[in-house]
Scaffold this motif. Structure first.
Motif, PDB file in Angstrom:
ATOM      1  N   GLN A 114       4.228 -10.893  11.309  1.00  0.00           N
ATOM      2  CA  GLN A 114       4.198  -9.948   9.802  1.00  0.00           C
ATOM      3  C   GLN A 114       4.111  -8.807   9.831  1.00  0.00           C
ATOM      4  OE1 GLN A 114      -0.104 -11.317   8.457  1.00  0.00           O
ATOM      5  NE2 GLN A 114       1.101 -12.789   6.827  1.00  0.00           N
ATOM      6  N   LEU A 115       5.263  -9.188   8.886  1.00  0.00           N
ATOM      7  CA  LEU A 115       4.955  -7.407   8.391  1.00  0.00           C
ATOM      8  C   LEU A 115       4.283  -6.321   7.605  1.00  0.00           C
ATOM      9  CD1 LEU A 115       9.380  -7.525   8.577  1.00  0.00           C
ATOM     10  CD2 LEU A 115       8.060  -6.649  10.309  1.00  0.00           C
ATOM     11  N   ALA A 116       4.289  -5.332   7.501  1.00  0.00           N
ATOM     12  CA  ALA A 116       3.270  -4.650   6.918  1.00  0.00           C
ATOM     13  C   ALA A 116       4.336  -3.245   6.359  1.00  0.00           C
ATOM     14  CB  ALA A 116       2.330  -4.921   7.050  1.00  0.00           C
ATOM     15  N   PHE A 117       3.504  -2.388   5.377  1.00  0.00           N
ATOM     16  CA  PHE A 117       4.414  -1.467   5.660  1.00  0.00           C
ATOM     17  C   PHE A 117       3.925  -0.429   6.549  1.00  0.00           C
ATOM     18  CE2 PHE A 117       5.008  -1.711   1.034  1.00  0.00           C
ATOM     19  CZ  PHE A 117       6.333  -1.276   1.004  1.00  0.00           C
ATOM     20  N   SER A 118       4.288   0.629   7.182  1.00  0.00           N
ATOM     21  CA  SER A 118       3.231   1.509   8.084  1.00  0.00           C
ATOM     22  C   SER A 118       2.523   2.331   7.417  1.00  0.00           C
ATOM     23  CB  SER A 118       3.965   2.129   8.979  1.00  0.00           C
ATOM     24  OG  SER A 118       3.944   3.729   9.948  1.00  0.00           O
ATOM     25  N   PRO A 119       0.696   2.232   8.282  1.00  0.00           N
ATOM     26  CA  PRO A 119       0.466   3.106   7.504  1.00  0.00           C
ATOM     27  C   PRO A 119       0.540   4.927   7.840  1.00  0.00           C
ATOM     28  CG  PRO A 119      -0.405   2.500   9.770  1.00  0.00           C
ATOM     29  CD  PRO A 119       0.735   1.918   9.128  1.00  0.00           C
ATOM     30  N   GLU A 120       2.014   4.984   8.241  1.00  0.00           N
ATOM     31  CA  GLU A 120       2.436   6.071   8.514  1.00  0.00           C
ATOM     32  C   GLU A 120       3.370   6.739   7.741  1.00  0.00           C
ATOM     33  OE1 GLU A 120       2.652   7.526  12.819  1.00  0.00           O
ATOM     34  OE2 GLU A 120       1.049   6.687  13.225  1.00  0.00           O
ATOM     35  N   ALA A 121       4.115   5.396   7.200  1.00  0.00           N
ATOM     36  CA  ALA A 121       5.218   6.188   6.341  1.00  0.00           C
ATOM     37  C   ALA A 121       5.194   6.483   4.856  1.00  0.00           C
ATOM     38  CB  ALA A 121       5.804   4.510   5.460  1.00  0.00           C
ATOM     39  N   GLY A 122       4.026   6.315   4.359  1.00  0.00           N
ATOM     40  CA  GLY A 122       3.531   7.886   3.477  1.00  0.00           C
ATOM     41  C   GLY A 122       2.073   7.356   2.288  1.00  0.00           C
ATOM     42  N   TRP A 123       1.567   8.198   1.343  1.00  0.00           N
ATOM     43  CA  TRP A 123       0.491   8.399   1.304  1.00  0.00           C
ATOM     44  C   TRP A 123       1.449   8.271  -0.738  1.00  0.00           C
ATOM     45  CZ3 TRP A 123      -2.164  12.054   4.392  1.00  0.00           C
ATOM     46  CH2 TRP A 123      -2.600  11.520   5.428  1.00  0.00           C
ATOM     47  N   ILE A 124      -0.139   7.651  -1.351  1.00  0.00           N
ATOM     48  CA  ILE A 124      -0.238   6.669  -2.412  1.00  0.00           C
ATOM     49  C   ILE A 124      -1.624   7.999  -3.391  1.00  0.00           C
ATOM     50  CG2 ILE A 124       0.020   5.297  -4.672  1.00  0.00           C
ATOM     51  CD1 ILE A 124       2.219   5.904  -3.341  1.00  0.00           C
ATOM     52  N   GLY A 125      -1.199   8.873  -3.948  1.00  0.00           N
ATOM     53  CA  GLY A 125      -2.272   9.374  -4.762  1.00  0.00           C
ATOM     54  C   GLY A 125      -2.639   9.452  -5.691  1.00  0.00           C
TER      55      GLY A 125
END
Length: 455
Positions: A114-125
């Motif tokens: 399965q593919l998912a967003f990398s936890p290092e791709a960026g953050w959301i506030g």
């Protein structure tokens, strides 16, 4: 902040749970302006961009997914999906999970991949402000909390003080997580008042509300230097409750916040309803007694004058003292104080009568009650439910009234703010630019700032 080795484990095991309930907030339309703005390459390049946005949109709204499932849902070939996802993995945007995040069945004979967003791709506030508190939450692109912060604010502090306090708390949370503002792709902010998301200007039932007349999106965007999205704080609590709380799986939902103010958020057919100019949900300033006392909003007998926390405190001041807080009221009620319990029950009864009328108009499937006053529990909620059952035409078996799973308030609002910002990922050119090219792409230095690993 949780820096323990269990963060990555929690990430892989819980990402799909976070996305179990998909709430369509802005619709699934791909941002055509962005697609058509490519400087060269013609229709083929536009098609590739459009397909890439389909893939990102699926992952942002649905969570981890197998390539074959992406191809079916986006109605594109597996070869195209493979090409797109390979590029996104090389950019550090996506990662491949070694096992199904939800523990479900195999897909096309394959258990993992399965593919998912990398936890290092960026953050959301996410941020939320109420009368006397500000809460901030930072998540990764799968909705997993990275850090949070909160702090008090003076009830009479003006918007400039509130803005600076919110920025301070966001920076504090980022520092705790080992990051900077460059790691943020966007921030969703909840404020009291009637807010038109189109222009970001705050209006209110009361002209002396701190943010009244201010273009909050412009002011907060200037201070933060990242894409900012503004909405009413109770609507953000509604998003959080629908995504993670007692509103999961409900497409026709009413969320009611009972606190210093009283307001509601609505989902109709799974879509967040704001009204024509963002003014939907002002329950507190709906009259329940046309001959009642005058309200600061100009009406008479508003619900907030009966069931708002200032009214409750005023009625209990002779017993609990003039300096008593709502925490004192809740403690007294829990200890069996009859005066506190009676006042809370009366507040629930009056709120229930108004909500019955709303039910007659809108026919929600479930009402979720949150906010600080709702923490009184059955003392307040039972009379509220009884009033709705008595006065609403909807058969009682067809309407559920439940307490919030999240407690409501600014913590839930901050979580909803992050969810709001994440929902804009494929419709905001600025967020896409920061995701795909790095937050420093516009500076032309060629560097990509990645969010730091947390595990």
């Amino acid at each position: 902040m949780d820096r323990s080795p269990t963060y990555c484990e929690r990430y892989h095991k819980s990402v799909s749970r976070v996305f179990t309930q998909t709430i369509s907030i802005t619709g699934k339309a791909i941002h055509n302006e962005w697609v058509n703005s490519s400087r060269s390459g013609g229709s083929l390049r536009n098609l590739r961009q459009s397909n890439s946005l389909h893939v990102l949109d699926l992952l942002a709204s649905q969570g981890p997914m197998h390539r074959a499932e992406m191809a079916r849902r986006a109605n594109i070939s597996r070869t195209t999906v493979t090409t797109i996802t390979r590029d996104l993995m090389e950019r550090g945007v996506l990662v491949e999970l070694t096992e199904r995040a939800d523990g479900g069945d195999e897909v096309d004979g394959r258990a993992g991949d399965q593919l998912a967003f990398s936890p290092e791709a960026g953050w959301i506030g996410g941020m939320s402000q109420v009368l006397d508190r500000i809460c901030v939450r930072i998540t990764d692109l799968m909705g997993q909390e990275v850090a949070s912060a909160d702090g008090p604010i003076g009830a009479k502090d003006d918007w400039t003080i509130r803005a600076e306090a919110a920025v301070y708390l966001l920076d504090r949370a980022l520092k705790e997580a080992g990051g900077e503002r460059d790691h943020l792709l966007g921030v969703g902010i909840g404020l009291p008042g009637q807010i038109n998301p189109v222009d970001g200007i705050v209006h209110g039932a009361l002209a002396d509300q701190p943010w009244h007349g201010i273009n909050a999106r412009e002011e907060m965007g200037r201070r933060l230097g990242v894409p900012v999205f503004i909405d009413n704080n109770v609507r953000l609590e509604t998003i959080a409750e629908a995504k993670w709380g007692a509103g999961q799986g409900i497409t026709d939902l009413m969320y009611v916040s009972l606190s210093s103010g009283i307001a509601a958020g609505f989902l109709f057919g799974g879509e967040l309803y704001r009204g024509s100019v963002g003014g939907a949900g002002e329950l507190g300033h709906t009259s329940v007694d046309v001959n009642g006392p005058a309200c600061r909003c100009g009406n008479r007998g508003c619900l907030v004058l009966v069931a708002g926390s200032p009214a409750i405190l005023s009625r209990l001041a002779p017993i609990l003292g003039p300096s008593a807080s709502m925490n004192d009221v809740l403690a007294a009620s829990a200890a069996g104080d009859r005066s506190a319990r009676n006042v809370l029950a009366e507040a629930g009864t009056m709120a229930g009568r108004l909500l019955a009328s709303v039910c007659n108009l809108l026919n929600p499937q479930r009402i979720v009650v949150g906010g600080q006053t709702s923490l009184a529990g059955a003392v307040l909620l039972d009379p509220l439910h009884e009033s709705i059952t008595r006065y609403a035409l909807t058969p009682s078996a067809a309407l559920e009234v439940v307490a919030s799973d999240l407690g409501g308030g600014p913590e839930a609002g901050a979580a909803g703010g992050a969810a709001l910002a994440l929902s804009k990922l494929t419709t905001s050119p600025d967020m896409l630019d920061r995701l795909l090219n790095g937050s420093e792409a516009k500076s032309g230095n060629g560097r990509r700032r990645m969010a730091p690993a947390v595990s």
